[in-house]
Design a protein around this motif. Structure first.
Motif, PDB file in Angstrom:
ATOM      1  N   UNK A 234       0.810  -1.218   0.000  1.00 24.37           N
ATOM      2  CA  UNK A 234       0.000   0.000   0.000  1.00 24.37           C
ATOM      3  C   UNK A 234       0.842   1.266   0.000  1.00 24.37           C
ATOM      4  N   UNK A 235       1.894   1.249  -0.822  1.00 22.93           N
ATOM      5  CA  UNK A 235       2.799   2.403  -0.883  1.00 22.93           C
ATOM      6  C   UNK A 235       3.092   2.725  -2.352  1.00 22.93           C
ATOM      7  N   UNK A 236       3.678   3.878  -2.567  1.00 23.33           N
ATOM      8  CA  UNK A 236       4.185   4.227  -3.890  1.00 23.33           C
ATOM      9  C   UNK A 236       5.689   3.986  -3.907  1.00 23.33           C
ATOM     10  N   UNK A 237       6.200   3.583  -5.063  1.00 24.66           N
ATOM     11  CA  UNK A 237       7.638   3.350  -5.196  1.00 24.66           C
ATOM     12  C   UNK A 237       8.142   4.156  -6.390  1.00 24.66           C
ATOM     13  N   UNK A 238       9.232   4.867  -6.176  1.00 21.27           N
ATOM     14  CA  UNK A 238       9.859   5.598  -7.285  1.00 21.27           C
ATOM     15  C   UNK A 238      11.250   5.015  -7.539  1.00 21.27           C
ATOM     16  N   UNK A 239      11.494   4.660  -8.789  1.00 20.47           N
ATOM     17  CA  UNK A 239      12.780   4.087  -9.184  1.00 20.47           C
ATOM     18  C   UNK A 239      13.597   5.160  -9.895  1.00 20.47           C
ATOM     19  N   UNK A 240      14.894   5.189  -9.609  1.00 23.23           N
ATOM     20  CA  UNK A 240      15.758   6.249 -10.144  1.00 23.23           C
ATOM     21  C   UNK A 240      16.626   5.718 -11.280  1.00 23.23           C
ATOM     22  N   UNK A 241      16.409   6.263 -12.472  1.00 21.48           N
ATOM     23  CA  UNK A 241      17.224   5.846 -13.626  1.00 21.48           C
ATOM     24  C   UNK A 241      18.721   5.947 -13.335  1.00 21.48           C
TER      25      UNK A 241
END
Lengths: 317, 317
Positions: A234-241
């Protein structure tokens, strides 16, 4: 051997084949009763078992002209051993079912079994049972049983403020598959990575001990599996190029195929890398790379804060 | 439900299908982590687990026009639960893999799962994990995990002087299969016996407690499985024709097909009856029939002291 080297499965017969296969599977001391009876019996000292099961279908998950029987054996075992790795566990026992055409060379089945046993030996696991039967295409069914030394790491424990980290080769197998799909055999290192993944088997238990809050093995693609963590937690995930260094062989394949080499890394799923969240950068073990953040917000995955429009994974139907 | 009732597996998609399937599988209290993560986690209080695995292939082990999806689910579970019964054990957990064509109705998969779950509920076992993937034909892979309350009963413990005994319906399913193979649907009781075997799930643990010296479930045919006991134990087994009362429906099928009705009993293997040896007649539990003797001599099976020339079982290749 009760059948000649060029025998088919039909020539070898079920019992002839089983008798040869069983000889390829050494039994650990926890195996009280091994293959050959109605069931195997395993000693369990941990008070629990961890169990997972997977299917592999010829033409869909492997091709006999793209990988040797031994390679397919390694991959079938690795895929399942990796599922326990992703819980922070370690396998001790596996069963394997082989459905195959009657004209399959018996040698293929034996070499498959040898590769399977060799991969299991990497973690000290035993093949304790199985089944063989006839089918129109080759289908491999594996179940793996093992244990965790500490609480299992599930998919649902990630919290906003955690960091996302990755360990193991990622994107290499997808690069190898792209190469094979175009009829080439090089860069050889990628083709080999596709044929025989090298999952980081020690990393799962180490991550569990280090306090990983959630973990998954990358089999549906890095972004796809990150989405599984996001949804379960129940979270958002941001991936870094910028967190990814593109290995030279993937740069070469990208140049040859016109694909963004990063798409192999973000979309690939056959290396069985591990993806996990940790409470902070300090708790991330050696050998892992921090590749993103866990944020509050609607469950889902972004790349550098926005949607990603490349291939993101694998659809089973 | 996230897909319409007439959806195919391709319409439903892997994750849509899994989400519906998981809802059909209630979890026992020993299940610490159930379906939906990389692996399930099961509490084990017995110090051991008993494990077996089996494959079922459409066209070979079942036909969708001869049995409903729910029937196939019951049979797939029964076949595996029976393997633990034959060790004197009882199942607590199962995994199930389903490989199937993309155009299979999703409803078939859901009804299969409902039948599977209902059969597991007969022994209080939970479906704790699985896998679905695409294939050209339907292949079902089941692994069962359980425990024994006393020492497991293996195939190799029969000794000369023991008696051979049988419990459960035997030959009914083979009779039903013969009926279906000729395009008929009656005697209905035999067709139903083929579609939904009723293995004697309590009988295995009771036989173990009564001192059974060897045991097997009848899946390769009564004489074929007696031969497995004989070979594993290094003994000769003689089966007595006069020990069998031929049930009326088998007499009818024999008359209609020209087959010796006893051949269904001696050669049939889909009822999942139990075959065991006991030290003497006095130790044979209620509900079992003594059908033969264990003798010294070359490992093998005779009928009334001589060779049997009818069909004796099932060849997988």
């Amino acid at each position: 051997m009760t059948f000649p080297p060029e025998a088919t499965l039909a020539d070898a017969g079920e019992f002839g084949l089983i008798s040869e296969l069983v000889g390829l599977f050494p039994q650990g001391e926890h195996v009280l009763i091994g293959p050959g009876d109605d069931a195997a019996v395993l000693r369990v000292r941990t008070g629990h078992v961890v169990v997972s099961t997977d299917l592999m279908v010829e033409g869909r998950h492997f091709r006999r002209d793209w990988a040797s029987a031994e390679d397919v054996g390694h991959r079938a075992a690795a895929q399942n051993l990796s599922d326990l790795n992703a819980m922070g566990g370690r396998a001790h026992s596996l069963t394997v079912g082989l459905a195959a055409p009657a004209d399959l060379p018996a040698r293929w089945a034996l070499e498959f079994a040898a590769g399977f046993a060799a991969e299991c030996a990497l973690v000290g696991a035993s093949v304790v049972g199985g089944d063989v039967t006839r089918a129109d295409e080759v289908v491999i069914a594996v179940t793996v049983i093992g244990a965790c030394l500490q609480a299992p790491v599930v998919r649902s424990g990630a919290e906003a403020g955690d960091v996302l980290a990755l360990t193991g080769r990622q994107g290499w197998a997808a690069g190898g598959l792209a190469v094979l799909g175009r009829g080439f055999r090089s860069p050889r290192v990628l083709v080999e990575a596709y044929r025989r993944p090298e999952p980081p088997y020690d990393a799962g238990p180490i991550a569990a001990a280090a306090g990983a809050t959630s973990m998954i093995d990358v089999s549906d693609g890095l972004l796809g599996d990150a989405a599984h963590l996001a949804e379960a937690s129940g979270v958002a995930i941001d991936v870094h190029r910028a967190a990814f260094e593109i290995p030279e062989p993937l740069v070469a394949v990208g140049a040859a195929t016109g694909a963004d080499p990063l798409s192999f890394i973000l979309g690939g799923g056959d290396d069985h890398a591990l993806l996990a969240t940790f409470p902070d950068v300090a708790s991330v073990p050696d050998g892992w790379s921090v590749i993103g953040d866990v944020l509050e917000g609607a469950p889902g995955v972004t790349v550098d804060g926005g949607p990603y429009d490349g291939p993101t994974g694998w659809t089973h139907f």
